[in-house]
Design a protein around this motif. Sequence first.
Motif, PDB file in Angstrom:
ATOM      1  N   GLU A 251      59.534  52.257  48.440  1.00 29.43           N
ATOM      2  CA  GLU A 251      60.111  50.938  48.192  1.00 29.43           C
ATOM      3  C   GLU A 251      59.074  49.813  48.219  1.00 29.43           C
ATOM      4  N   ARG A 252      57.884  50.069  48.770  1.00 31.55           N
ATOM      5  CA  ARG A 252      56.826  49.056  48.822  1.00 31.55           C
ATOM      6  C   ARG A 252      55.712  49.304  47.817  1.00 31.55           C
ATOM      7  N   ARG A 253      55.653  50.499  47.291  1.00 28.42           N
ATOM      8  CA  ARG A 253      54.481  50.939  46.516  1.00 28.42           C
ATOM      9  C   ARG A 253      54.195  50.081  45.289  1.00 28.42           C
ATOM     10  N   ASP A 254      55.248  49.703  44.550  1.00 33.65           N
ATOM     11  CA  ASP A 254      55.034  48.953  43.311  1.00 33.65           C
ATOM     12  C   ASP A 254      54.511  47.539  43.556  1.00 33.65           C
ATOM     13  N   ASP A 255      54.641  47.048  44.755  1.00 31.46           N
ATOM     14  CA  ASP A 255      54.212  45.670  45.049  1.00 31.46           C
ATOM     15  C   ASP A 255      52.851  45.600  45.748  1.00 31.46           C
ATOM     16  N   VAL A 256      52.212  46.728  45.906  1.00 28.79           N
ATOM     17  CA  VAL A 256      50.881  46.726  46.530  1.00 28.79           C
ATOM     18  C   VAL A 256      49.886  46.022  45.608  1.00 28.79           C
ATOM     19  N   ILE A 257      49.081  45.133  46.176  1.00 28.36           N
ATOM     20  CA  ILE A 257      48.052  44.414  45.418  1.00 28.36           C
ATOM     21  C   ILE A 257      46.741  45.196  45.477  1.00 28.36           C
ATOM     22  N   LEU A 258      46.138  45.400  44.341  1.00 29.07           N
ATOM     23  CA  LEU A 258      44.842  46.080  44.272  1.00 29.07           C
ATOM     24  C   LEU A 258      43.731  45.035  44.283  1.00 29.07           C
ATOM     25  N   LEU A 259      42.855  45.115  45.259  1.00 27.12           N
ATOM     26  CA  LEU A 259      41.716  44.201  45.353  1.00 27.12           C
ATOM     27  C   LEU A 259      40.431  44.973  45.088  1.00 27.12           C
ATOM     28  N   TYR A 260      39.900  44.796  43.905  1.00 25.22           N
ATOM     29  CA  TYR A 260      38.634  45.431  43.541  1.00 25.22           C
ATOM     30  C   TYR A 260      37.494  44.570  44.083  1.00 25.22           C
ATOM     31  N   SER A 261      36.719  45.145  44.988  1.00 24.72           N
ATOM     32  CA  SER A 261      35.679  44.378  45.670  1.00 24.72           C
ATOM     33  C   SER A 261      34.287  44.838  45.247  1.00 24.72           C
ATOM     34  N   ALA A 262      33.456  43.885  44.848  1.00 29.16           N
ATOM     35  CA  ALA A 262      32.076  44.175  44.458  1.00 29.16           C
ATOM     36  C   ALA A 262      31.157  43.189  45.162  1.00 29.16           C
ATOM     37  N   HIS A 263      29.911  43.578  45.328  1.00 25.36           N
ATOM     38  CA  HIS A 263      28.947  42.679  45.963  1.00 25.36           C
ATOM     39  C   HIS A 263      28.749  41.457  45.076  1.00 25.36           C
ATOM     40  N   SER A 264      28.776  40.287  45.690  1.00 30.49           N
ATOM     41  CA  SER A 264      28.667  39.042  44.938  1.00 30.49           C
ATOM     42  C   SER A 264      27.243  38.779  44.466  1.00 30.49           C
ATOM     43  N   LEU A 265      27.102  37.749  43.652  1.00 36.23           N
ATOM     44  CA  LEU A 265      25.820  37.280  43.149  1.00 36.23           C
ATOM     45  C   LEU A 265      25.693  35.778  43.367  1.00 36.23           C
ATOM     46  N   PRO A 266      24.491  35.277  43.636  1.00 33.55           N
ATOM     47  CA  PRO A 266      24.308  33.823  43.652  1.00 33.55           C
ATOM     48  C   PRO A 266      24.614  33.255  42.268  1.00 33.55           C
ATOM     49  N   MET A 267      25.221  32.078  42.225  1.00 30.45           N
ATOM     50  CA  MET A 267      25.547  31.484  40.928  1.00 30.45           C
ATOM     51  C   MET A 267      24.304  31.182  40.110  1.00 30.45           C
ATOM     52  N   SER A 268      23.164  31.009  40.766  1.00 33.41           N
ATOM     53  CA  SER A 268      21.925  30.783  40.023  1.00 33.41           C
ATOM     54  C   SER A 268      21.581  32.004  39.177  1.00 33.41           C
ATOM     55  N   VAL A 269      21.884  33.200  39.693  1.00 34.84           N
ATOM     56  CA  VAL A 269      21.638  34.433  38.943  1.00 34.84           C
ATOM     57  C   VAL A 269      22.682  34.596  37.838  1.00 34.84           C
ATOM     58  N   VAL A 270      23.938  34.299  38.165  1.00 34.64           N
ATOM     59  CA  VAL A 270      25.002  34.367  37.159  1.00 34.64           C
ATOM     60  C   VAL A 270      24.703  33.434  35.996  1.00 34.64           C
ATOM     61  N   ASN A 271      24.317  32.219  36.322  1.00 32.26           N
ATOM     62  CA  ASN A 271      24.058  31.225  35.283  1.00 32.26           C
ATOM     63  C   ASN A 271      22.804  31.531  34.468  1.00 32.26           C
ATOM     64  N   ARG A 272      21.939  32.368  34.994  1.00 27.67           N
ATOM     65  CA  ARG A 272      20.763  32.807  34.249  1.00 27.67           C
ATOM     66  C   ARG A 272      21.150  33.780  33.139  1.00 27.67           C
ATOM     67  N   GLY A 273      22.363  34.355  33.255  1.00 28.16           N
ATOM     68  CA  GLY A 273      22.858  35.260  32.224  1.00 28.16           C
ATOM     69  C   GLY A 273      22.933  36.704  32.642  1.00 28.16           C
ATOM     70  N   ASP A 274      22.910  36.977  33.956  1.00 24.19           N
ATOM     71  CA  ASP A 274      22.974  38.355  34.436  1.00 24.19           C
ATOM     72  C   ASP A 274      24.276  39.013  33.973  1.00 24.19           C
ATOM     73  N   PRO A 275      24.216  40.256  33.444  1.00 19.43           N
ATOM     74  CA  PRO A 275      25.413  40.897  32.880  1.00 19.43           C
ATOM     75  C   PRO A 275      26.354  41.502  33.910  1.00 19.43           C
ATOM     76  N   TYR A 276      25.967  41.507  35.174  1.00 20.55           N
ATOM     77  CA  TYR A 276      26.733  42.208  36.206  1.00 20.55           C
ATOM     78  C   TYR A 276      28.203  41.798  36.300  1.00 20.55           C
ATOM     79  N   PRO A 277      28.547  40.513  36.378  1.00 28.26           N
ATOM     80  CA  PRO A 277      29.974  40.163  36.505  1.00 28.26           C
ATOM     81  C   PRO A 277      30.827  40.712  35.365  1.00 28.26           C
ATOM     82  N   ALA A 278      30.322  40.641  34.143  1.00 25.53           N
ATOM     83  CA  ALA A 278      31.087  41.135  32.995  1.00 25.53           C
ATOM     84  C   ALA A 278      31.244  42.651  33.053  1.00 25.53           C
TER      85      ALA A 278
END
Length: 430
Positions: A251-278
């Motif tokens: 009765e609870r299974r369909d409402d479980v939230i899936l949280l996919y967790s990955a190591h973050s990146l500094p926004m300076s690296v993201v804004n440089r164009g690093d492909p990791y987030p995509a």
Amino acid sequence: MAMRTPIAFAARRATPSSSAASFLVPCAPRWRRGNATVAPPATQSAAGSKGPTAIVFMNMGGPSTTDEVHSFLSNLFSDADLIPLGRFQNYIGPLLAKRRTPKIQKQYADIGGGSPIRKWSEHQAAEMCKILDKTSPETAPHKPYVAFRYANPLTEDMYKQLLADGFGQGKGGRAVAFTQYPQYSCSTTGSSLNELWKWRARFEGAKAGQSVDGDAGNIKWSVIDRWPTHAGLVEAFAQNIEKTLATYPPERRDDVILLYSAHSLPMSVVNRGDPYPAEVAATVHAVNQRLGMKHKYRLVWQSQVGPQPWLGAQTSDTVKNFMKKGNTDMILIPIAFTSDHIETLYELDKEVIGEDAEGHEGVKRVESLNGNPVFIEALADLAKSHLDSGVACSKQMTLRCPGCVSERCRAQKEFFAAQTESLAAGVQNA
């Protein structure tokens, strides 16, 4: 930055400047967490028409014992690709390592006395090579190696072992650098390949007395540089999620939230164009498609360090905020990691679930890939496809980030891209 090392804990104040196919194989025996078991030495010997082939698993690594923590942190803080500390890096890095060592040693003690990443990497590499020997006999025997960026076995030592085992030094031989970060980042795969390129130049380049860089007697390198949506990877994640979902009442299974967790990146690296987030997002989308898009989900990011802006939302904040809103059934999925390490065993299990969620029974984490036979079969499929392709690296790897100014990165990419021609010459001469 799919960092497989305890950067979140090591650098808290360090801020100076299609449907997946089935890949089932018989279940591998479960390994108990403990110190690494080093694979027996392998020597080059003729077998398949194109063999032997060295398969080098590349990762950041982690200290296998608490005694190795200080050297691990020293190596980590010395890497400007990962933690840029400016021109005083060689001075600041050791100071930070010394200051952080006692706290990090305690955290490793809390998860069993060291990181299990070496054990799992050696196991995965060895089991994958057994499969490859059967599916790709022409490139056999396949010899497993592990090269870590900051912990033993270091890239330098791996390269020395390759040479001792009969690769290179006028004998040639084929080696595949197999990144164990499914999603590419300049801070992880890029840094590891920079390090491999450096030692290749020192041991087999002009500095080592070779007449011509890329001489026929040198090791012929190629790279599996990213694999975020490979069907076997997706299937392994999906099966682990389904297994965890099955532990919730119907009765609870369909409402479980899936949280996919990955190591973050500094926004300076993201804004440089690093492909990791995509690329992480691509993995998440593929897994959700395999699951039939039946569950609510979010991609979240863990292990932010220092006061500078990082990619969010943070995993810990997300769990706390959802619980305040009455959403207490959540599954944490370490989507950018291929085995257990301090970010899963300490940060997710002890900090996020144990502290942020106060141990609530509805907040759980999926089992890491570790010795998962579906995952290991996927690794073998990736390696065989790569060996059959005849190319040294993906086209995507040759494209630098729009904001990249690193000459070392440029030279490394040019070297590996040029290896395709060297591989082709080897086939013609065979």
